[in-house]
Design a protein around this motif. Structure first.
Motif, PDB file in Angstrom:
ATOM      1  N   PRO A   1       0.805  -1.233   0.000  1.00 40.03           N
ATOM      2  CA  PRO A   1       0.000   0.000   0.000  1.00 40.03           C
ATOM      3  C   PRO A   1       0.833   1.276   0.000  1.00 40.03           C
ATOM      4  O   PRO A   1       0.288   2.355  -0.258  1.00 40.03           O
ATOM      5  N   ALA A   2       2.126   1.164   0.250  1.00 40.60           N
ATOM      6  CA  ALA A   2       2.975   2.355   0.219  1.00 40.60           C
ATOM      7  C   ALA A   2       3.151   2.891  -1.197  1.00 40.60           C
ATOM      8  O   ALA A   2       3.473   4.064  -1.385  1.00 40.60           O
ATOM      9  N   HIS A   3       2.950   2.032  -2.192  1.00 39.21           N
ATOM     10  CA  HIS A   3       3.079   2.469  -3.587  1.00 39.21           C
ATOM     11  C   HIS A   3       1.771   3.110  -4.027  1.00 39.21           C
ATOM     12  O   HIS A   3       0.733   2.451  -4.102  1.00 39.21           O
ATOM     13  N   ARG A   4       1.828   4.410  -4.331  1.00 35.15           N
ATOM     14  CA  ARG A   4       0.631   5.166  -4.674  1.00 35.15           C
ATOM     15  C   ARG A   4       0.747   5.865  -6.024  1.00 35.15           C
ATOM     16  O   ARG A   4      -0.003   6.811  -6.298  1.00 35.15           O
ATOM     17  N   ASP A   5       1.656   5.420  -6.883  1.00 33.90           N
ATOM     18  CA  ASP A   5       1.749   6.027  -8.206  1.00 33.90           C
ATOM     19  C   ASP A   5       0.488   5.683  -9.001  1.00 33.90           C
ATOM     20  O   ASP A   5      -0.210   4.699  -8.711  1.00 33.90           O
ATOM     21  N   PRO A   6       0.136   6.474 -10.014  1.00 34.34           N
ATOM     22  CA  PRO A   6      -1.147   6.292 -10.711  1.00 34.34           C
ATOM     23  C   PRO A   6      -1.345   4.913 -11.323  1.00 34.34           C
ATOM     24  O   PRO A   6      -2.458   4.362 -11.253  1.00 34.34           O
ATOM     25  N   ASP A   7      -0.309   4.334 -11.916  1.00 34.05           N
ATOM     26  CA  ASP A   7      -0.473   3.019 -12.527  1.00 34.05           C
ATOM     27  C   ASP A   7      -0.766   1.952 -11.477  1.00 34.05           C
ATOM     28  O   ASP A   7      -1.653   1.111 -11.647  1.00 34.05           O
ATOM     29  N   THR A   8      -0.009   1.984 -10.378  1.00 35.83           N
ATOM     30  CA  THR A   8      -0.221   1.000  -9.318  1.00 35.83           C
ATOM     31  C   THR A   8      -1.613   1.142  -8.713  1.00 35.83           C
ATOM     32  O   THR A   8      -2.313   0.141  -8.482  1.00 35.83           O
ATOM     33  N   VAL A   9      -2.026   2.360  -8.455  1.00 38.55           N
ATOM     34  CA  VAL A   9      -3.360   2.593  -7.891  1.00 38.55           C
ATOM     35  C   VAL A   9      -4.437   2.070  -8.839  1.00 38.55           C
ATOM     36  O   VAL A   9      -5.421   1.454  -8.413  1.00 38.55           O
ATOM     37  N   ALA A  10      -4.247   2.293 -10.140  1.00 36.68           N
ATOM     38  CA  ALA A  10      -5.234   1.843 -11.132  1.00 36.68           C
ATOM     39  C   ALA A  10      -5.341   0.321 -11.155  1.00 36.68           C
ATOM     40  O   ALA A  10      -6.443  -0.232 -11.224  1.00 36.68           O
ATOM     41  N   VAL A  11      -4.195  -0.369 -11.098  1.00 36.26           N
ATOM     42  CA  VAL A  11      -4.222  -1.833 -11.111  1.00 36.26           C
ATOM     43  C   VAL A  11      -4.818  -2.367  -9.815  1.00 36.26           C
ATOM     44  O   VAL A  11      -5.591  -3.339  -9.817  1.00 36.26           O
ATOM     45  N   ARG A  12      -4.487  -1.732  -8.708  1.00 40.19           N
ATOM     46  CA  ARG A  12      -5.052  -2.136  -7.412  1.00 40.19           C
ATOM     47  C   ARG A  12      -6.579  -1.958  -7.423  1.00 40.19           C
ATOM     48  O   ARG A  12      -7.332  -2.819  -6.943  1.00 40.19           O
ATOM     49  N   GLU A  13      -7.041  -0.849  -7.978  1.00 37.24           N
ATOM     50  CA  GLU A  13      -8.478  -0.589  -8.047  1.00 37.24           C
ATOM     51  C   GLU A  13      -9.159  -1.604  -8.955  1.00 37.24           C
ATOM     52  O   GLU A  13     -10.288  -2.035  -8.675  1.00 37.24           O
ATOM     53  N   LEU A  14      -8.496  -1.999 -10.027  1.00 33.76           N
ATOM     54  CA  LEU A  14      -9.057  -3.027 -10.905  1.00 33.76           C
ATOM     55  C   LEU A  14      -9.362  -4.298 -10.119  1.00 33.76           C
ATOM     56  O   LEU A  14     -10.441  -4.886 -10.268  1.00 33.76           O
ATOM     57  N   GLY A  15      -8.418  -4.729  -9.286  1.00 35.44           N
ATOM     58  CA  GLY A  15      -8.629  -5.928  -8.492  1.00 35.44           C
ATOM     59  C   GLY A  15      -9.872  -5.821  -7.628  1.00 35.44           C
ATOM     60  O   GLY A  15     -10.656  -6.772  -7.510  1.00 35.44           O
ATOM     61  N   LYS A  16     -10.069  -4.658  -7.028  1.00 36.54           N
ATOM     62  CA  LYS A  16     -11.258  -4.453  -6.187  1.00 36.54           C
ATOM     63  C   LYS A  16     -12.530  -4.524  -7.018  1.00 36.54           C
ATOM     64  O   LYS A  16     -13.537  -5.099  -6.596  1.00 36.54           O
ATOM     65  N   LEU A  17     -12.489  -3.928  -8.208  1.00 38.50           N
ATOM     66  CA  LEU A  17     -13.669  -3.929  -9.072  1.00 38.50           C
ATOM     67  C   LEU A  17     -14.042  -5.343  -9.502  1.00 38.50           C
ATOM     68  O   LEU A  17     -15.218  -5.732  -9.457  1.00 38.50           O
ATOM     69  N   VAL A  18     -13.046  -6.110  -9.915  1.00 39.46           N
ATOM     70  CA  VAL A  18     -13.309  -7.477 -10.368  1.00 39.46           C
ATOM     71  C   VAL A  18     -13.843  -8.321  -9.219  1.00 39.46           C
ATOM     72  O   VAL A  18     -14.810  -9.083  -9.374  1.00 39.46           O
ATOM     73  N   ARG A  19     -13.224  -8.188  -8.060  1.00 41.52           N
ATOM     74  CA  ARG A  19     -13.603  -9.014  -6.911  1.00 41.52           C
ATOM     75  C   ARG A  19     -15.010  -8.699  -6.412  1.00 41.52           C
ATOM     76  O   ARG A  19     -15.712  -9.574  -5.899  1.00 41.52           O
ATOM     77  N   SER A  20     -15.462  -7.464  -6.593  1.00 44.29           N
ATOM     78  CA  SER A  20     -16.767  -7.062  -6.060  1.00 44.29           C
ATOM     79  C   SER A  20     -17.894  -7.184  -7.080  1.00 44.29           C
ATOM     80  O   SER A  20     -19.059  -6.986  -6.737  1.00 44.29           O
TER      81      SER A  20
END
Length: 216
Positions: free
Chosen positions: A174-193
């Protein structure tokens, strides 16, 4: 996986990645990608694409990010012999090199439709529910939009696949907050939900996130 593994976990991941080998055609395509700055999917991820395409007897596949043809080769090798790969990329030179790779592998022009342009401009023109598999390896900050388009494009039982789902080991930190990382992390949440999808995360290559579309 570069370098010598320094832990049992790294050794296990390296073993899993190296379990999947590439032939000369794939190695040449990979080299072309490295030369023009189009890093291709790693062999483990490519093998996953081939496996999934085979498992669902894929006939119609969309690829976002042609590169120099590595992922396309894996997909075509898993698809039905009468299947068609529609591949979208913004770089015409990359697609020209990919076409060379496809020809060297014996895939005729009729099985491949290359479209040059931005994925988010091209995807809305493709048919609802007309595809068995969508593979996404484009701009990371557009991944959420690719997901929305993919769900529309897929038939029930079809599969959407994202490369770089672990994004250089940054997504889990979670320490990595650059735009690409945040976008990929958000994708995981979207798919899982998303209740329309049944997801699977596979730690091959740079991470493969796949999801079966259960229903419209």
């Amino acid at each position: 996986m570069a370098g010598t593994p320094t832990s049992p976990l790294e050794a296990t991941l390296a073993y899993a990645e190296e379990f999947h080998t590439e032939d000369e055609i794939l190695r040449i395509a990979r080299q072309r990608g490295a030369e023009v700055g189009a890093p291709p999917i790693l062999p483990g991820g490519g093998a996953a694409l081939c496996f999934l395409a085979t498992a669902i007897n894929a006939r119609a596949v969309v690829e976002i990010g042609t590169g120099c043809g590595v992922s396309g080769l894996w997909l075509l090798r898993g698809m039905r012999q009468d299947g068609t790969l529609t591949s979208v990329d913004v770089e015409p030179e990359h697609q020209r090199l990919a076409r060379q790779s496809f020809a060297q592998a014996g895939f005729s022009g009729g099985r491949i439709r290359l479209i040059t342009g931005r994925a988010l401009d091209v995807l809305p023109r493709l048919s609802d529910g007309g595809y068995d598999l969508v593979f996404c390896d484009g701009a990371k900050q557009e991944y959420a939009d690719y997901l929305a388009e993919s769900v529309r494009l897929l038939r029930p039982g079809g599969i959407v696949v994202f490369d770089s789902a672990l994004w250089h080991n940054r997504v889990a930190d979670p320490a990595h907050r650059d735009p690409d990382t945040v976008a990929v992390r958000e994708l995981g949440k979207l798919v899982r939900s998303d209740e329309r999808l049944r997801p699977l995360m596979v730690p091959l290559g740079d991470g493969i996130l796949a999801a079966i579309k259960l229903t419209d």
